[in-house]
Design a protein around this motif. Structure first.
Motif, mmCIF file in Angstrom:
data_model
loop_
_atom_site.group_PDB
_atom_site.id
_atom_site.type_symbol
_atom_site.label_atom_id
_atom_site.label_comp_id
_atom_site.label_asym_id
_atom_site.label_seq_id
_atom_site.Cartn_x
_atom_site.Cartn_y
_atom_site.Cartn_z
ATOM 1 N N PHE A 192 35.548 80.537 -12.408
ATOM 2 C CA PHE A 192 34.627 81.471 -11.766
ATOM 3 C C PHE A 192 33.525 80.689 -11.062
ATOM 4 O O PHE A 192 32.802 79.907 -11.684
ATOM 5 N N ALA A 196 32.775 84.878 -9.142
ATOM 6 C CA ALA A 196 33.937 85.336 -8.390
ATOM 7 C C ALA A 196 35.144 84.454 -8.703
ATOM 8 O O ALA A 196 35.007 83.269 -9.021
ATOM 9 N N GLU A 198 38.742 83.123 -7.062
ATOM 10 C CA GLU A 198 39.410 82.979 -5.775
ATOM 11 C C GLU A 198 40.912 82.768 -5.982
ATOM 12 O O GLU A 198 41.319 81.938 -6.800
ATOM 13 N N ILE A 223 37.014 95.390 -6.242
ATOM 14 C CA ILE A 223 36.330 94.116 -6.506
ATOM 15 C C ILE A 223 36.888 92.965 -5.662
ATOM 16 O O ILE A 223 36.442 91.829 -5.830
ATOM 17 N N ARG A 233 39.057 86.715 -2.473
ATOM 18 C CA ARG A 233 37.998 86.598 -3.488
ATOM 19 C C ARG A 233 37.954 87.862 -4.331
ATOM 20 O O ARG A 233 37.957 88.972 -3.794
ATOM 21 N N PHE A 235 35.668 89.588 -7.213
ATOM 22 C CA PHE A 235 34.398 89.576 -7.937
ATOM 23 C C PHE A 235 34.632 90.023 -9.378
ATOM 24 O O PHE A 235 35.278 91.035 -9.642
ATOM 25 N N GLN A 241 32.917 88.389 -17.622
ATOM 26 C CA GLN A 241 32.403 87.046 -17.441
ATOM 27 C C GLN A 241 32.140 86.332 -18.754
ATOM 28 O O GLN A 241 31.919 85.113 -18.771
#
Length: 409
Positions: A192, A196, A198, A223, A233, A235, A241
């Motif tokens: 991350f 984000a 990828e 997202i 991408r 999010f 997280q």
């Protein structure tokens, strides 16, 4: 064998498979990679010992490596006083996956850097493996497994008492050590970046990137966005997280299904006669006539027999000014010309015939071939070989009627 048999069947099958692939759903993990989940390369410079005279021929670089190695054991020997023929300077390399933990073992490849004849029977001494950042991440050591060998016979052992004989199979100066390295320092991995994730497509395509982003938005939530033809991408929600939730979120993204776009492309390999095309190819209306020209040259002889009872044999003009046969002298008229000889001699005169045959082919019209199956069926009507198909595709492309990329290997 012409295209109407096995080759055409293969073309139709490949086209059908491509058509199925284009309409099938694929998982993200099958066509893309998560940024950060990448392989890493490690390398090191070391010494292989125990080579029984097959090592380096005492270059200063190898002598210096051995000298430095012995200093670790309290032995101070200058490089010039070291005989290195039982040792070899080597490069140790490895490719490891992301997230390899401390204590995990992996394979290493060992290759000679100087003029060693063989690494057979050698043992790699303790070698530190570093990354691009010059930090030590692993160490390697152990006996080498060589996929080749070198056999030598001493002076006078060769037939005739020569200087010796030598036989080499495969590459004896490269080997590997299975599980010969141990991870000592985990390579930091960050999935991350700024909250984000990828995703990188292995086959960059704008349409595929947009479809991937839309699929994530539909199956997980709004997202995702496409940044380029190769990158999407995603999010990460705050609840995902947390350290114990990150891998679960990545797994959800990896299992999102969508339909990647398949470009219109024809791949042709002239060496093997292999042709592969995707279902997206299209041929506009075009007329094609394809035929072969065959030229045959045959040579025969017209023989004039001598009168009965003369006992002479035939005289043959070989076409190059020489004469064979005949019981009497004969005079050639020149290459390919008639032969004159003594009375009663048989005379053979070469007769050359030329036969030209042109295969009669009808002009066939292709009317807007919209699918791979249509193209295969139309080519089957021509009854041509795979190599003829390559020429036809190139000419159709030149005419501007082929709506596909043409790649020739």
């Amino acid at each position: 064998m012409n295209l109407s048999l096995k080759t055409l069947a293969a073309l139709v099958l490949l086209g059908a498979l491509s058509l199925g692939t284009a309409s099938a759903q694929s998982r993200v993990k099958d066509v893309a990679d998560v940024q950060g989940n990448r392989d890493n390369f490690l390398y090191g410079y070391g010494i292989v010992s125990g080579l029984a005279g097959q090592g380096d021929s005492d270059p200063i670089s190898t002598q210096q490596v051995v000298s430095n190695f012995l200093k670790n054991f309290g032995l101070t020997i200058t490089a010039q006083n070291i005989k290195a023929k039982n040792s070899a300077a080597v490069m140790v390399t490895a490719r490891i996956g992301a997230g390899l933990r401390n204590g995990k073992k992996f394979d290493v490849v060992v290759s000679s850097l100087s003029d060693a004849k063989s690494l057979q029977g050698g043992t790699l001494q303790l070698t530190y493996l570093i990354g691009p950042d010059k930090q030590v991440y692993a160490q390697a050591q152990g006996p080498l497994s060589i996929g080749g060998f070198t056999l030598s016979a001493g002076a006078g052992a060769a037939p005739g008492g020569g200087a010796g004989a030598e036989f080499t199979k495969n590459h004896p100066t490269v080997g590997m050590i299975p599980d010969g390295a141990i991870m000592e320092r985990e390579i930091p991995t960050s999935y991350f970046a700024s909250g984000a994730l990828e995703i990188s497509l292995r086959a960059p395509d704008f349409t595929s990137a947009v479809r991937l982003a839309n699929a994530v938005n539909e199956q997980i939530g709004p997202i995702a966005e496409a940044l380029s033809s190769s990158t999407v991408r995603v999010f990460v929600p705050k609840e995902a997280q947390a350290e114990d939730k990150q891998l679960e979120f990545i797994a959800r993204v990896e299992n999102v299904v969508f339909r990647p776009d398949v470009p219109a492309r024809i791949i042709m390999n002239e060496r093997t006669g292999t042709i592969v095309f995707t279902s997206a190819i299209k041929i506009d209306s075009v007329a094609i006539a394809h035929g072969n020209l065959t030229v045959q040259v045959a040579q025969s002889y017209d023989v004039s027999q001598p009168p009965p009872g003369t006992g002479n044999t035939a005289i043959v003009n070989n076409g190059n000014g020489t004469i064979t046969g005949g019981g009497a002298a004969a005079a050639p008229a020149g290459p390919g010309g008639p032969v004159t000889g003594a009375p009663g001699a048989a005379i053979a005169t070469p007769n050359v015939s030329l036969n030209v045959q042109e295969e009669k082919k009808k002009i066939i019209v292709f009317n807007d071939l919209a699918t791979a199956q249509d193209v295969a069926a139309a080519l089957n009507a021509l009854g041509v070989t795979p190599r003829d198909v390559m020429a036809i595709f190139q000419e159709i492309k030149e005419a501007g009627a082929l709506q596909a990329d043409l790649v020739v290997h």
